[in-house]
Write a protein that holds these residues in place. Structure first.
Motif, PDB file in Angstrom:
ATOM      1  N   VAL A 127     -26.701 -39.437  44.165  1.00 30.29           N
ATOM      2  CA  VAL A 127     -27.202 -39.092  42.821  1.00 30.29           C
ATOM      3  C   VAL A 127     -27.533 -40.358  42.020  1.00 30.29           C
ATOM      4  CG1 VAL A 127     -26.733 -37.869  40.662  1.00 30.29           C
ATOM      5  CG2 VAL A 127     -26.046 -36.843  42.820  1.00 30.29           C
ATOM      6  N   PRO A 128     -26.575 -41.314  41.882  1.00 30.05           N
ATOM      7  CA  PRO A 128     -26.943 -42.520  41.137  1.00 30.05           C
ATOM      8  C   PRO A 128     -28.065 -43.326  41.797  1.00 30.05           C
ATOM      9  CG  PRO A 128     -24.626 -42.607  41.797  1.00 30.05           C
ATOM     10  CD  PRO A 128     -25.144 -41.279  42.217  1.00 30.05           C
ATOM     11  N   LEU A 129     -28.079 -43.369  43.151  1.00 32.55           N
ATOM     12  CA  LEU A 129     -29.156 -44.132  43.807  1.00 32.55           C
ATOM     13  C   LEU A 129     -30.518 -43.510  43.487  1.00 32.55           C
ATOM     14  CD1 LEU A 129     -27.987 -45.205  47.391  1.00 32.55           C
ATOM     15  CD2 LEU A 129     -28.257 -46.600  45.325  1.00 32.55           C
TER      16      LEU A 129
ATOM     17  N   ASP B  44     -33.500 -38.580  25.955  1.00 29.54           N
ATOM     18  CA  ASP B  44     -34.798 -38.322  25.347  1.00 29.54           C
ATOM     19  C   ASP B  44     -35.688 -39.531  25.658  1.00 29.54           C
ATOM     20  OD1 ASP B  44     -36.942 -37.699  23.815  1.00 29.54           O
ATOM     21  OD2 ASP B  44     -35.984 -38.203  21.913  1.00 29.54           O
ATOM     22  N   LEU B  45     -36.302 -39.448  26.863  1.00 29.42           N
ATOM     23  CA  LEU B  45     -37.130 -40.597  27.277  1.00 29.42           C
ATOM     24  C   LEU B  45     -38.599 -40.342  27.003  1.00 29.42           C
ATOM     25  CD1 LEU B  45     -35.492 -41.307  30.722  1.00 29.42           C
ATOM     26  CD2 LEU B  45     -35.012 -42.361  28.534  1.00 29.42           C
ATOM     27  N   ASP B  46     -38.877 -39.215  26.353  1.00 29.68           N
ATOM     28  CA  ASP B  46     -40.247 -38.765  26.212  1.00 29.68           C
ATOM     29  C   ASP B  46     -40.870 -39.351  24.960  1.00 29.68           C
ATOM     30  OD1 ASP B  46     -42.512 -37.442  26.493  1.00 29.68           O
ATOM     31  OD2 ASP B  46     -41.697 -35.416  26.190  1.00 29.68           O
TER      32      ASP B  46
ATOM     33  N   THR C 151     -21.152 -47.009  37.315  1.00 31.49           N
ATOM     34  CA  THR C 151     -19.704 -46.791  37.466  1.00 31.49           C
ATOM     35  C   THR C 151     -19.453 -45.729  38.540  1.00 31.49           C
ATOM     36  OG1 THR C 151     -19.489 -47.212  35.104  1.00 31.49           O
ATOM     37  CG2 THR C 151     -17.586 -46.215  36.196  1.00 31.49           C
ATOM     38  N   VAL C 152     -20.224 -44.613  38.477  1.00 31.13           N
ATOM     39  CA  VAL C 152     -20.058 -43.545  39.464  1.00 31.13           C
ATOM     40  C   VAL C 152     -20.408 -44.073  40.862  1.00 31.13           C
ATOM     41  CG1 VAL C 152     -20.888 -41.278  40.210  1.00 31.13           C
ATOM     42  CG2 VAL C 152     -20.458 -41.695  37.787  1.00 31.13           C
ATOM     43  N   LEU C 153     -21.454 -44.889  40.937  1.00 27.89           N
ATOM     44  CA  LEU C 153     -21.852 -45.454  42.229  1.00 27.89           C
ATOM     45  C   LEU C 153     -20.707 -46.309  42.803  1.00 27.89           C
ATOM     46  CD1 LEU C 153     -24.085 -45.902  44.326  1.00 27.89           C
ATOM     47  CD2 LEU C 153     -24.972 -47.766  42.909  1.00 27.89           C
TER      48      LEU C 153
ATOM     49  N   LEU D 102     -36.299 -35.663  43.002  1.00 21.59           N
ATOM     50  CA  LEU D 102     -35.222 -36.107  43.899  1.00 21.59           C
ATOM     51  C   LEU D 102     -33.912 -36.226  43.116  1.00 21.59           C
ATOM     52  CD1 LEU D 102     -34.393 -37.174  46.732  1.00 21.59           C
ATOM     53  CD2 LEU D 102     -34.834 -39.476  45.842  1.00 21.59           C
ATOM     54  N   HIS D 103     -34.015 -36.833  41.918  1.00 21.07           N
ATOM     55  CA  HIS D 103     -32.813 -37.017  41.088  1.00 21.07           C
ATOM     56  C   HIS D 103     -32.244 -35.658  40.658  1.00 21.07           C
ATOM     57  CE1 HIS D 103     -30.080 -39.345  38.742  1.00 21.07           C
ATOM     58  NE2 HIS D 103     -30.542 -38.982  37.559  1.00 21.07           N
ATOM     59  N   VAL D 104     -33.125 -34.787  40.216  1.00 25.90           N
ATOM     60  CA  VAL D 104     -32.686 -33.463  39.761  1.00 25.90           C
ATOM     61  C   VAL D 104     -32.146 -32.661  40.958  1.00 25.90           C
ATOM     62  CG1 VAL D 104     -33.429 -31.297  38.693  1.00 25.90           C
ATOM     63  CG2 VAL D 104     -34.218 -33.470  37.752  1.00 25.90           C
ATOM     64  N   GLY D 105     -32.860 -32.718  42.094  1.00 26.21           N
ATOM     65  CA  GLY D 105     -32.425 -32.006  43.303  1.00 26.21           C
ATOM     66  C   GLY D 105     -31.042 -32.485  43.742  1.00 26.21           C
ATOM     67  N   ALA D 106     -30.824 -33.805  43.684  1.00 27.34           N
ATOM     68  CA  ALA D 106     -29.525 -34.355  44.119  1.00 27.34           C
ATOM     69  C   ALA D 106     -28.425 -33.839  43.209  1.00 27.34           C
ATOM     70  CB  ALA D 106     -29.562 -35.885  44.109  1.00 27.34           C
ATOM     71  N   HIS D 107     -28.684 -33.739  41.893  1.00 31.25           N
ATOM     72  CA  HIS D 107     -27.562 -33.291  41.076  1.00 31.25           C
ATOM     73  C   HIS D 107     -27.376 -31.769  41.146  1.00 31.25           C
ATOM     74  CE1 HIS D 107     -30.167 -33.342  37.274  1.00 31.25           C
ATOM     75  NE2 HIS D 107     -29.576 -32.185  37.195  1.00 31.25           N
ATOM     76  N   ILE D 108     -28.421 -31.039  41.543  1.00 30.16           N
ATOM     77  CA  ILE D 108     -28.207 -29.595  41.780  1.00 30.16           C
ATOM     78  C   ILE D 108     -27.358 -29.407  43.043  1.00 30.16           C
ATOM     79  CG2 ILE D 108     -29.387 -27.428  42.405  1.00 30.16           C
ATOM     80  CD1 ILE D 108     -31.590 -28.327  40.407  1.00 30.16           C
TER      81      ILE D 108
ATOM     82  N   VAL E 203     -24.600 -36.844  29.191  1.00 35.33           N
ATOM     83  CA  VAL E 203     -25.606 -37.816  28.736  1.00 35.33           C
ATOM     84  C   VAL E 203     -26.970 -37.481  29.349  1.00 35.33           C
ATOM     85  CG1 VAL E 203     -26.277 -40.247  28.794  1.00 35.33           C
ATOM     86  CG2 VAL E 203     -23.905 -39.639  28.358  1.00 35.33           C
ATOM     87  N   GLY E 204     -26.976 -37.191  30.658  1.00 34.80           N
ATOM     88  CA  GLY E 204     -28.242 -36.912  31.364  1.00 34.80           C
ATOM     89  C   GLY E 204     -29.029 -35.798  30.702  1.00 34.80           C
ATOM     90  N   TYR E 205     -28.330 -34.701  30.346  1.00 31.42           N
ATOM     91  CA  TYR E 205     -29.041 -33.563  29.755  1.00 31.42           C
ATOM     92  C   TYR E 205     -29.455 -33.831  28.310  1.00 31.42           C
ATOM     93  CZ  TYR E 205     -28.247 -30.732  33.850  1.00 31.42           C
ATOM     94  OH  TYR E 205     -28.285 -30.251  35.131  1.00 31.42           O
TER      95      TYR E 205
ATOM     96  N   LEU F 151     -35.639 -43.874  40.534  1.00 28.18           N
ATOM     97  CA  LEU F 151     -36.514 -43.332  39.482  1.00 28.18           C
ATOM     98  C   LEU F 151     -36.852 -44.400  38.443  1.00 28.18           C
ATOM     99  CD1 LEU F 151     -37.719 -40.797  38.118  1.00 28.18           C
ATOM    100  CD2 LEU F 151     -35.473 -40.319  37.143  1.00 28.18           C
ATOM    101  N   VAL F 152     -35.814 -45.129  38.014  1.00 29.52           N
ATOM    102  CA  VAL F 152     -36.038 -46.146  36.988  1.00 29.52           C
ATOM    103  C   VAL F 152     -36.708 -47.385  37.596  1.00 29.52           C
ATOM    104  CG1 VAL F 152     -34.859 -47.711  35.399  1.00 29.52           C
ATOM    105  CG2 VAL F 152     -34.198 -45.321  35.514  1.00 29.52           C
ATOM    106  N   GLY F 153     -36.265 -47.760  38.798  1.00 26.21           N
ATOM    107  CA  GLY F 153     -36.816 -48.949  39.455  1.00 26.21           C
ATOM    108  C   GLY F 153     -38.313 -48.830  39.702  1.00 26.21           C
TER     109      GLY F 153
END
Ligand code: HEM
Ligand code: HEM
Length: 195
Positions: free
Chosen positions: A148-150, A43-45, A102-104, A166-172, A38-40, A155-157
């Motif tokens: 990762v979820p935090l 389309d938030l642009d 859910t993952v969190l 940070l979000h991308v770095g965490a999932h890498i 879903v993440g990849y 990011l959204v908050g």
């Protein structure tokens, strides 16, 4: 990460993990795999929503033309993914949020359940070095299941794209830990313990 010194908790099976641990493990794998997919595809642009002709707007165009451009832009933005859980349909961004929560939740429950359920003794197919690597990669994976979820929620908050690295770095970092996890566990003799 099995306990290398003592046999596992009193009621732990002699070999492999408990049913509840296997269920939690594979449900987490499924949720995380879905979440990356879903993440990849998010389309938030909404910058792409400028309809052709938008650059003409201003003094050169009629009011009716301007209204039409605005309507097209609004329709396009309504189709773009966003985090509006209450309004409109359920889109990819909302799925990303729900899966992330859910993952969190799994990230919090898993280490607690490890303490309650105990761990089986190490597989004799893992060397001392591999056991050390497995210990650290499991710790890293469990930490990243929370981080990762935090980082996504931050990011959204904040609504501030500066948090995206940070979000991308965490999932890498998650991919790196997962590769190390698979390097010790993706072989029949070890995999069997989790099936
Ligand atoms: C296990 C949890 C999560 C995983 C594995 C994950 C994974 C991803 C991935 C792979 C991307 C695409 C980044 C890219 O294009 O390189 C992404 C983007 C994004 N994620 Fe997550 N995410 C998780 C949780 C969350 C949560 C809880 C939120 C909060 C709602 C969130 C918000 C976002 C946002 C806003 C973007 C898009 C940024 C943009 O393209 O502008 N994520 N995520
Ligand atoms: C989301 C990705 C994953 C996470 C977060 C994860 C996490 C963990 C954790 C924390 C453990 C320790 C046992 C426990 O606490 O339940 C574990 C064990 C294990 N994992 Fe994963 N894992 C992931 C993906 C995978 C995948 C894709 C495979 C194989 C295809 C795999 C195979 C195993 C095996 C075989 C064990 C048991 C190792 C042993 O005998 O001690 N894991 N995993």
């Amino acid at each position: 990460m099995p306990d290398s010194t003592a046999p596992a908790g009193p009621a732990a099976p002699a070999r492999g993990y408990r049913g509840s641990q296997k269920l939690l493990h594979w449900f987490t794998v499924l949720a995380v795999a879905a979440q990356f997919t879903v993440g990849y595809n998010l389309d938030l642009d909404d910058e792409d929503c400028d309809p052709p002709g938008e650059d003409l707007s201003g003094g050169d165009t009629s009011d009716a033309f301007e209204d039409r451009l605005d309507r097209l832009e609004d329709q396009c933005e309504a189709r773009a993914d966003d985090y509006d859980l209450l309004g409109g349909g359920f889109d990819l961004a909302e799925l990303h949020l729900v899966l992330g929560l859910t993952v969190l939740a799994l990230g919090v429950v898993r280490p607690l359940w490890r303490r309650v359920a105990g761990l089986p003794p190490w597989s004799e197919h893992l060397s001392t070095g591999q056991r050390r690597l497995a210990t650290w990669t499991e710790r890293a994976l469990m930490l990243l299941l929370v981080v990762v979820p935090l980082s996504g929620l931050v990011l959204v908050g904040t609504g501030d794209d500066d948090w995206l690295p940070l979000h991308v770095g965490a999932h890498i970092a998650f991919f790196v830990a997962l590769a190390a996890h698979l390097s010790t566990n993706l072989r029949p003799a070890v995999l069997r313990r989790m099936l």
